[in-house]
Motif scaffolding. Sequence first.
Motif, PDB file in Angstrom:
ATOM      1  N   THR A  69       0.846  -1.188   0.000  1.00 63.92           N
ATOM      2  CA  THR A  69       0.000   0.000   0.000  1.00 63.92           C
ATOM      3  C   THR A  69       0.882   1.239   0.000  1.00 63.92           C
ATOM      4  O   THR A  69       1.906   1.292   0.679  1.00 63.92           O
ATOM      5  N   LEU A  70       0.485   2.246  -0.774  1.00 64.98           N
ATOM      6  CA  LEU A  70       1.215   3.504  -0.836  1.00 64.98           C
ATOM      7  C   LEU A  70       0.430   4.587  -0.100  1.00 64.98           C
ATOM      8  O   LEU A  70      -0.782   4.706  -0.267  1.00 64.98           O
ATOM      9  N   VAL A  78      -3.489   3.935  -1.410  1.00 64.09           N
ATOM     10  CA  VAL A  78      -3.859   3.149  -2.580  1.00 64.09           C
ATOM     11  C   VAL A  78      -3.027   1.869  -2.599  1.00 64.09           C
ATOM     12  O   VAL A  78      -1.851   1.874  -2.241  1.00 64.09           O
ATOM     13  N   ARG A  79      -3.623   0.783  -3.003  1.00 62.15           N
ATOM     14  CA  ARG A  79      -2.890  -0.469  -3.116  1.00 62.15           C
ATOM     15  C   ARG A  79      -2.079  -0.472  -4.406  1.00 62.15           C
ATOM     16  O   ARG A  79      -2.508   0.057  -5.436  1.00 62.15           O
ATOM     17  N   ALA A  80      -0.903  -1.107  -4.338  1.00 59.51           N
ATOM     18  CA  ALA A  80      -0.019  -1.132  -5.495  1.00 59.51           C
ATOM     19  C   ALA A  80      -0.622  -1.880  -6.674  1.00 59.51           C
ATOM     20  O   ALA A  80      -0.292  -1.587  -7.831  1.00 59.51           O
ATOM     21  N   ASP A  81      -1.506  -2.846  -6.403  1.00 61.33           N
ATOM     22  CA  ASP A  81      -2.105  -3.619  -7.489  1.00 61.33           C
ATOM     23  C   ASP A  81      -3.439  -3.028  -7.960  1.00 61.33           C
ATOM     24  O   ASP A  81      -4.135  -3.620  -8.776  1.00 61.33           O
ATOM     25  N   SER A  82      -3.775  -1.829  -7.471  1.00 60.99           N
ATOM     26  CA  SER A  82      -5.019  -1.177  -7.865  1.00 60.99           C
ATOM     27  C   SER A  82      -4.887  -0.545  -9.248  1.00 60.99           C
ATOM     28  O   SER A  82      -3.815  -0.055  -9.641  1.00 60.99           O
ATOM     29  N   ASP A  84      -6.023   2.172  -9.918  1.00 58.78           N
ATOM     30  CA  ASP A  84      -5.924   3.619  -9.680  1.00 58.78           C
ATOM     31  C   ASP A  84      -4.520   4.062  -9.282  1.00 58.78           C
ATOM     32  O   ASP A  84      -4.284   5.266  -9.111  1.00 58.78           O
ATOM     33  N   VAL A  85      -3.587   3.126  -9.114  1.00 59.43           N
ATOM     34  CA  VAL A  85      -2.292   3.495  -8.546  1.00 59.43           C
ATOM     35  C   VAL A  85      -1.536   4.475  -9.439  1.00 59.43           C
ATOM     36  O   VAL A  85      -0.892   5.406  -8.938  1.00 59.43           O
ATOM     37  N   HIS A  86      -1.634   4.339 -10.753  1.00 66.15           N
ATOM     38  CA  HIS A  86      -0.887   5.234 -11.642  1.00 66.15           C
ATOM     39  C   HIS A  86      -1.449   6.659 -11.585  1.00 66.15           C
ATOM     40  O   HIS A  86      -0.681   7.636 -11.551  1.00 66.15           O
ATOM     41  N   TRP A  88      -3.000   7.889  -9.040  1.00 69.52           N
ATOM     42  CA  TRP A  88      -2.652   8.355  -7.693  1.00 69.52           C
ATOM     43  C   TRP A  88      -1.235   8.926  -7.693  1.00 69.52           C
ATOM     44  O   TRP A  88      -0.988  10.019  -7.172  1.00 69.52           O
ATOM     45  N   LEU A  99       3.745   2.970 -11.736  1.00 67.48           N
ATOM     46  CA  LEU A  99       4.437   2.037 -10.861  1.00 67.48           C
ATOM     47  C   LEU A  99       4.879   0.840 -11.691  1.00 67.48           C
ATOM     48  O   LEU A  99       4.064   0.218 -12.379  1.00 67.48           O
TER      49      LEU A  99
END
Length: 242
Positions: A69-70, A78-82, A84-86, A88, A99
């Motif tokens: 999690t970041l 946000v979770r790294a495997d979400s 939405d991470v990029h 975020w 990521l």
Amino acid sequence: MTVARLTGITYYPVKGCAGTELSEAELTSTGLRHDRTYAIADEKGDLRWQWGDPGLALITPESAEGELTLRAPGREPVRADSADVHDWLTDVLGAPSTLVRSPDGNSGRLHLVSRASLDALNHRIAERGGTALPMNRFRPNLVVDGWDAPHTEDGAARLTIAGTELAFTEDTIRCAITMVDQRTGRRSGPEPLRTLADYRRADGGGVAFGAYFEVRRAGRVAVGDEVVVGSRTSPAAASRSA
């Protein structure tokens, strides 16, 4: 004689971002498990680094039960495997960011700095009217306290910690990242590079502070473990401009 002990263990799940402190850890043949597994790339695919993007220091990765999690100030985690991470990361850094898996991981190296080395540097900085720097400016994996002489890590060909054995590979040549305040995520030079240039110039160029080691015998280590210098390199390496 003072006993040297391991007083800090930190790994960096995302290269360039904040570290995660541990009370104990597993040292594998490739270094600290999960160290620098990920990185953040820009729109061209080049990896972001702190001098170009000092805000990376404010992104804190947290790993629990196999999930990364970041977190960042003022943002929902946000979770790294979400999916939405990029977005975020782009929002946090203010530029397109992705990521990615780090292409070189941790390169099988452990970065070690002694408290005596930092104390000696801070003494010199204070003599010229500067403010003492915290250890996190140098982003080490392992911190050792108890060595009487600064830069003992330079001349330690072998170290043993608990059941593990480490072998010296090279001095750590410092870059502009050491001038980023890890607390604020802002550039804050000219220290430590200005003062290190006075007395820690490396033969091949740049300035050296700390050392890299490879894991020769894997195992678990914990804060408080005794650190023993098993053998030494040449006297010149051990005492160079200390």
